[in-house]
Design an enzyme around this catalytic site. Sequence first.
Site, PDB file in Angstrom:
ATOM      1  NE  ARG A   1      -1.859  -2.258   2.662  1.00  0.00           N
ATOM      2  CZ  ARG A   1      -2.030  -3.524   2.287  1.00  0.00           C
ATOM      3  NH1 ARG A   1      -3.087  -3.860   1.614  1.00  0.00           N
ATOM      4  NH2 ARG A   1      -1.141  -4.460   2.607  1.00  0.00           N
ATOM      5  CB  THR A   2       3.465   2.560   2.240  1.00  0.00           C
ATOM      6  OG1 THR A   2       2.712   2.157   3.373  1.00  0.00           O
ATOM      7  CG2 THR A   2       4.062   3.931   2.512  1.00  0.00           C
TER       8      THR A   2
ATOM      9  CE  LYS B   1      26.267  -2.722  -7.529  1.00  0.00           C
ATOM     10  NZ  LYS B   1      26.439  -1.757  -8.636  1.00  0.00           N
TER      11      LYS B   1
ATOM     12  NE  ARG C   1       7.383   0.980   4.579  1.00  0.00           N
ATOM     13  CZ  ARG C   1       6.184   0.420   4.646  1.00  0.00           C
ATOM     14  NH1 ARG C   1       6.029  -0.853   4.320  1.00  0.00           N
ATOM     15  NH2 ARG C   1       5.137   1.120   5.011  1.00  0.00           N
TER      16      ARG C   1
ATOM     17  CG  HIS D   1       3.874   4.246   8.407  1.00  0.00           C
ATOM     18  ND1 HIS D   1       3.851   5.051   7.279  1.00  0.00           N
ATOM     19  CD2 HIS D   1       3.507   3.006   7.990  1.00  0.00           C
ATOM     20  CE1 HIS D   1       3.476   4.324   6.244  1.00  0.00           C
ATOM     21  NE2 HIS D   1       3.267   3.087   6.640  1.00  0.00           N
TER      22      HIS D   1
HETATM   23  C1  NCD Z   1       2.140  -0.801   8.157  1.00  0.00           C
HETATM   24  C2  NCD Z   1       3.631  -0.593   8.240  1.00  0.00           C
HETATM   25  O1  NCD Z   1       4.363  -0.803   7.266  1.00  0.00           O
HETATM   26  O2  NCD Z   1       4.070  -0.176   9.309  1.00  0.00           O
HETATM   27  N1  NCD Z   1       1.706  -1.080   6.840  1.00  0.00           N
HETATM   28  C3  NCD Z   1       1.394  -0.032   6.018  1.00  0.00           C
HETATM   29  O3  NCD Z   1       2.223   0.757   5.687  1.00  0.00           O
HETATM   30  N2  NCD Z   1       0.125   0.096   5.626  1.00  0.00           N
HETATM   31  C4  NCD Z   1       1.640  -1.794   9.135  1.00  0.00           C
HETATM   32  C5  NCD Z   1       2.211  -3.183   9.096  1.00  0.00           C
HETATM   33  O4  NCD Z   1       3.091  -3.511   8.299  1.00  0.00           O
HETATM   34  O5  NCD Z   1       1.750  -3.989   9.896  1.00  0.00           O
END
Ligand code: NCD
Length: 305
Positions: free
Chosen positions: A51-52, A80, A101, A129
């Site tokens: 999703r993100t 690397k 991320r 997040h």
């Molecule tokens: C969350 C995350 O990555 O922290 N997922 C997300 O981005 N929707 C929650 C999770 O991974 O459980």
Amino acid sequence: MRHLMSPLDFSVEELEKLMNLAGDIEANPEKYAHVCAGKKLATLFYEPSTRTRLSHEAAMLNLGGSVLGFSSADSSSAAKGESVADTIRTISCYADICAMRHPKEGAALVASTHSGIPVINAGDGGHQHPTQTLTDMLTIRSLKGRLDNMTIGLCGDLKFGRTVHSLIHALVRYPNVRFVLISPEELKIPSYIRTDVLDRQNIEYEEVVRLEDALPKLDILYMTRVQKERFFNEEDYVRMKDFYILDSKKMELASDDMYVLHPLPRVNEIAVEVDKDPRAAYFKQAQYGVYIRMALIMTLLNIEA
Ligand code: NCD
């Protein structure tokens, strides 16, 4: 130049503006279809995501921009031995904005100090997040019409769940928000949040183990997955992973307007049968994630419709 590291990077007034913009985007998508023409978003994902990453990409594409990036550390020069600082210096030559991320807490912050373009923290380890929090806030506001005067249940892995940490930071700024923290003993909220955020600001909260005890008093139930990848040993994870399972029977204990949110991915913590309950809002939430990220990209790039 502005980055987004934590939900606190925006004031309550700025968040209001951002959510209003997301609301207008939802209502009038055609008005925004070309506002980012010629702009590029880079997605730098050193950790798994569905999703993100894809909602940031969908957001930029919906705005008429384009996207580039990598979706695992293995396929980037991190494999690397390249540092985040060197990677971001390079990406600054290729894109106008980026979402990162990373499994290490603070990685996006390090990137932002070396970056020539706005950096969006798309999750840094078990820390924060913020774009998920913006998504959660827009979802709650759209479903309940407000963000204040609310009892919010946060259930599951409150220790490692970065979405929970960011959401608490953001919501304590609204009047009369109370929390019910529902977790097993081993996965309780970290003390830096209990003490430094909740206690220090005199926020009303209780910590409970049984979901059934909390359900009748909640306006929102925010379920989370046990964060397997942050455990030090498999045995502890196996012991914890099915601690909570929300099913239709438990939903009977909740009020008719208690919505269920989940940042997703879900593993076992919400039975699939709950999906057809009108109070299940987690897929709607994923849709709101696109509108708010469109609003965020426009805001960080200083673009107006
Ligand atoms: C969350 C995350 O990555 O922290 N997922 C997300 O981005 N929707 C929650 C999770 O991974 O459980």
